[in-house]
Motif scaffolding. Structure first.
Motif, PDB file in Angstrom:
ATOM      1  N   PRO A  30      26.438  54.227  30.145  1.00 42.98           N
ATOM      2  CA  PRO A  30      26.825  53.849  28.784  1.00 42.98           C
ATOM      3  C   PRO A  30      28.078  52.985  28.772  1.00 42.98           C
ATOM      4  CG  PRO A  30      27.342  56.155  29.215  1.00 42.98           C
ATOM      5  CD  PRO A  30      26.502  55.685  30.364  1.00 42.98           C
ATOM      6  N   GLY A  31      28.049  51.959  27.934  1.00 38.27           N
ATOM      7  CA  GLY A  31      29.204  51.072  27.796  1.00 38.27           C
ATOM      8  C   GLY A  31      29.315  50.016  28.863  1.00 38.27           C
ATOM      9  N   LEU A  32      28.288  49.876  29.729  1.00 37.65           N
ATOM     10  CA  LEU A  32      28.378  48.932  30.839  1.00 37.65           C
ATOM     11  C   LEU A  32      28.507  47.496  30.337  1.00 37.65           C
ATOM     12  CD1 LEU A  32      28.267  48.222  33.837  1.00 37.65           C
ATOM     13  CD2 LEU A  32      25.764  48.251  33.690  1.00 37.65           C
ATOM     14  N   ARG A  35      31.993  46.694  29.310  1.00 40.35           N
ATOM     15  CA  ARG A  35      32.875  46.577  30.475  1.00 40.35           C
ATOM     16  C   ARG A  35      32.608  45.270  31.221  1.00 40.35           C
ATOM     17  NH1 ARG A  35      31.497  52.076  30.694  1.00 40.35           N
ATOM     18  NH2 ARG A  35      29.999  51.760  32.383  1.00 40.35           N
ATOM     19  N   GLN A  36      31.339  44.845  31.273  1.00 41.20           N
ATOM     20  CA  GLN A  36      31.021  43.572  31.914  1.00 41.20           C
ATOM     21  C   GLN A  36      31.657  42.405  31.165  1.00 41.20           C
ATOM     22  OE1 GLN A  36      26.738  43.920  31.888  1.00 41.20           O
ATOM     23  NE2 GLN A  36      26.662  44.470  34.062  1.00 41.20           N
ATOM     24  N   ALA A  37      31.604  42.466  29.837  1.00 46.22           N
ATOM     25  CA  ALA A  37      32.207  41.399  29.041  1.00 46.22           C
ATOM     26  C   ALA A  37      33.716  41.352  29.232  1.00 46.22           C
ATOM     27  CB  ALA A  37      31.862  41.600  27.566  1.00 46.22           C
ATOM     28  N   ALA A  38      34.344  42.533  29.237  1.00 46.14           N
ATOM     29  CA  ALA A  38      35.795  42.590  29.443  1.00 46.14           C
ATOM     30  C   ALA A  38      36.161  42.066  30.825  1.00 46.14           C
ATOM     31  CB  ALA A  38      36.287  44.022  29.249  1.00 46.14           C
ATOM     32  N   GLN A  42      38.578  38.447  31.718  1.00 51.33           N
ATOM     33  CA  GLN A  42      39.876  38.429  32.394  1.00 51.33           C
ATOM     34  C   GLN A  42      39.869  37.602  33.677  1.00 51.33           C
ATOM     35  OE1 GLN A  42      40.740  40.424  35.456  1.00 51.33           O
ATOM     36  NE2 GLN A  42      38.527  40.410  35.799  1.00 51.33           N
ATOM     37  N   LEU A  43      38.702  37.022  34.047  1.00 48.86           N
ATOM     38  CA  LEU A  43      38.636  36.201  35.253  1.00 48.86           C
ATOM     39  C   LEU A  43      39.412  34.904  35.063  1.00 48.86           C
ATOM     40  CD1 LEU A  43      34.846  36.595  36.203  1.00 48.86           C
ATOM     41  CD2 LEU A  43      36.802  37.740  37.260  1.00 48.86           C
ATOM     42  N   GLN A  44      40.142  34.495  36.075  1.00 50.85           N
ATOM     43  CA  GLN A  44      40.921  33.258  36.033  1.00 50.85           C
ATOM     44  C   GLN A  44      40.501  32.367  37.205  1.00 50.85           C
ATOM     45  OE1 GLN A  44      45.088  34.202  35.954  1.00 50.85           O
ATOM     46  NE2 GLN A  44      44.982  35.223  33.969  1.00 50.85           N
ATOM     47  N   LYS A 108      36.092  44.717  40.739  1.00 53.64           N
ATOM     48  CA  LYS A 108      34.914  44.674  39.874  1.00 53.64           C
ATOM     49  C   LYS A 108      34.269  46.046  39.770  1.00 53.64           C
ATOM     50  CE  LYS A 108      30.401  42.404  39.444  1.00 53.64           C
ATOM     51  NZ  LYS A 108      29.483  41.388  40.029  1.00 53.64           N
ATOM     52  N   SER A 109      34.186  46.739  40.888  1.00 57.28           N
ATOM     53  CA  SER A 109      33.604  48.081  40.882  1.00 57.28           C
ATOM     54  C   SER A 109      34.405  49.033  40.005  1.00 57.28           C
ATOM     55  CB  SER A 109      33.523  48.615  42.316  1.00 57.28           C
ATOM     56  OG  SER A 109      33.023  49.931  42.334  1.00 57.28           O
ATOM     57  N   ILE A 110      35.729  48.921  40.074  1.00 59.92           N
ATOM     58  CA  ILE A 110      36.584  49.771  39.241  1.00 59.92           C
ATOM     59  C   ILE A 110      36.405  49.429  37.762  1.00 59.92           C
ATOM     60  CG2 ILE A 110      38.973  50.328  38.672  1.00 59.92           C
ATOM     61  CD1 ILE A 110      39.664  49.940  41.614  1.00 59.92           C
ATOM     62  N   ALA A 111      36.366  48.129  37.458  1.00 63.17           N
ATOM     63  CA  ALA A 111      36.253  47.694  36.062  1.00 63.17           C
ATOM     64  C   ALA A 111      34.922  48.095  35.450  1.00 63.17           C
ATOM     65  CB  ALA A 111      36.441  46.185  35.974  1.00 63.17           C
TER      66      ALA A 111
END
Length: 328
Positions: A30-32, A35-38, A42-44, A108-111
């Motif tokens: 749930p909420g994946l 979290r993917q959008a967030a 934040q990628l630079q 990425k895994s943590i996020a």
């Protein structure tokens, strides 16, 4: 005679609160999507530097392995520094640092709150930065077939004999035994007699005692036996190279004048167990990862697989017998 109108059906009663509602499909994560959008937001992007070079000794990884082994996409890779290196074709290789890839995959895994899987390893707990100790589970298929352990149909275990007397005399003495790896990287622990004879260019009579003990041959035992019979590590390499060249000549004669796709592929076929093992390996980790000077440190016993190079950019289109990165 006029038709008698049929009585109207009473409207269906509204479901009561006591009626059980259908079960909703459980959401695995749930909420994946949020979290993917967030994570993407934040990628630079890295400021491209065409002169960038990794420091000497950096373990570098090609683009395909960066995507496959670290589960990163093009947008994510664009956040990392990379260097371009000539590949011998019109398209240069793009190389990333292993530590950068590992740390990005970990973040990425943590996020996303998903397990960290890199190559053949699934980490049982979230590790620290690249290079720190961590516990991981090996996802590669087992090297011993399950049926060998089946109590209902017990199989005789292979005979193991890892003795080897190093060759110290002559023009080409053996390298330090501590640097020799006796196993090909994509061959299981057990092979058939036919597998062993083709891989190491030996005869069934050379491993007659091994075959008498079990129909399955211990790969390392066969390798040590072959190197000893051929007169040492480098003499064995020369012997295998000659055998492969002879095989190539036979294939040239066999397919001369015929338009056959990949007509120089070896006619040899591994046993069903070896083919099943190889089918579960997407690609060899060692083939896709480069450490400067590493091939000089690790010396695999020669088997020399045939490689057919397709014209797909990073590699040339010429086919030839070559030492497989994971097998020599």
């Amino acid at each position: 005679m006029p038709r008698t109108p049929s009585p109207k059906k009473a409207p269906a009663a509204a479901p009561s609160n006591d009626t059980a509602s259908p079960k909703k499909k459980a959401v695995q994560n749930p909420g994946l999507r949020k979290r993917q959008a967030a994570w993407r937001n934040q990628l630079q992007l890295w400021s491209i530097d065409p002169k960038f070079k990794h420091p000497p000794g950096t373990k570098t990884v090609a683009t395909k392995a960066a995507k496959d082994d670290y589960h990163l996409n093009d947008e994510e890779l664009q956040t990392l520094p990379y260097e371009k290196r000539s590949s011998g074709s019109w398209k240069p290789m793009i190389l990333y640092a292993h530590n950068d890839l590992f740390n990005l995959a970990r973040d990425k895994s943590i996020a996303l709150e998903t397990p960290l899987v890199i190559g053949d390893l699934k980490y049982l707990a979230m590790p620290g930065p690249a290079g720190t100790a961590s516990v991981a589970q090996n996802l590669r298929p087992p090297t011993t077939p399950q049926w060998l352990k089946d109590e209902r149909n017990p199989q005789p275990p292979p005979l193991k004999d890892t003795r080897y007397t190093p060759i110290t005399a002559g023009d080409k003495p053996d390298p330090d035994l501590g640097t020799i790896c006796w196993l090909p990287s994509d061959i299981p622990e057990l092979i058939s007699v036919g597998d062993a004879c083709w891989l190491y260019c030996i005869q069934p009579s050379d491993i007659q005692d091994l075959a008498a003990a079990s129909p399955w041959i211990h790969t390392e035992t066969a390798a040590r036996r072959a190197v000893q019979l051929h007169g040492g590590f480098y003499a064995h390499y020369d012997r295998v190279s000659k055998c492969r060249e002879q095989e190539e000549q036979r294939l040239d004669e066999k397919y001369a004048g015929l338009h056959v796709v990949n007509n120089k592929r070896s006619d040899f076929e591994f046993s069903a167990h070896v083919k099943a093992y190889q089918a579960n390996i997407d690609h060899d980790w060692e083939m896709m990862h480069e450490v400067p000077g590493e091939r000089d440190k690790l010396k695999r016993v020669a088997v020399l697989f045939p490689l057919y190079y397709e014209d797909q950019g990073d590699y040339g289109s010429d086919w030839q017998w070559m030492p497989h990165w994971g097998s020599f």
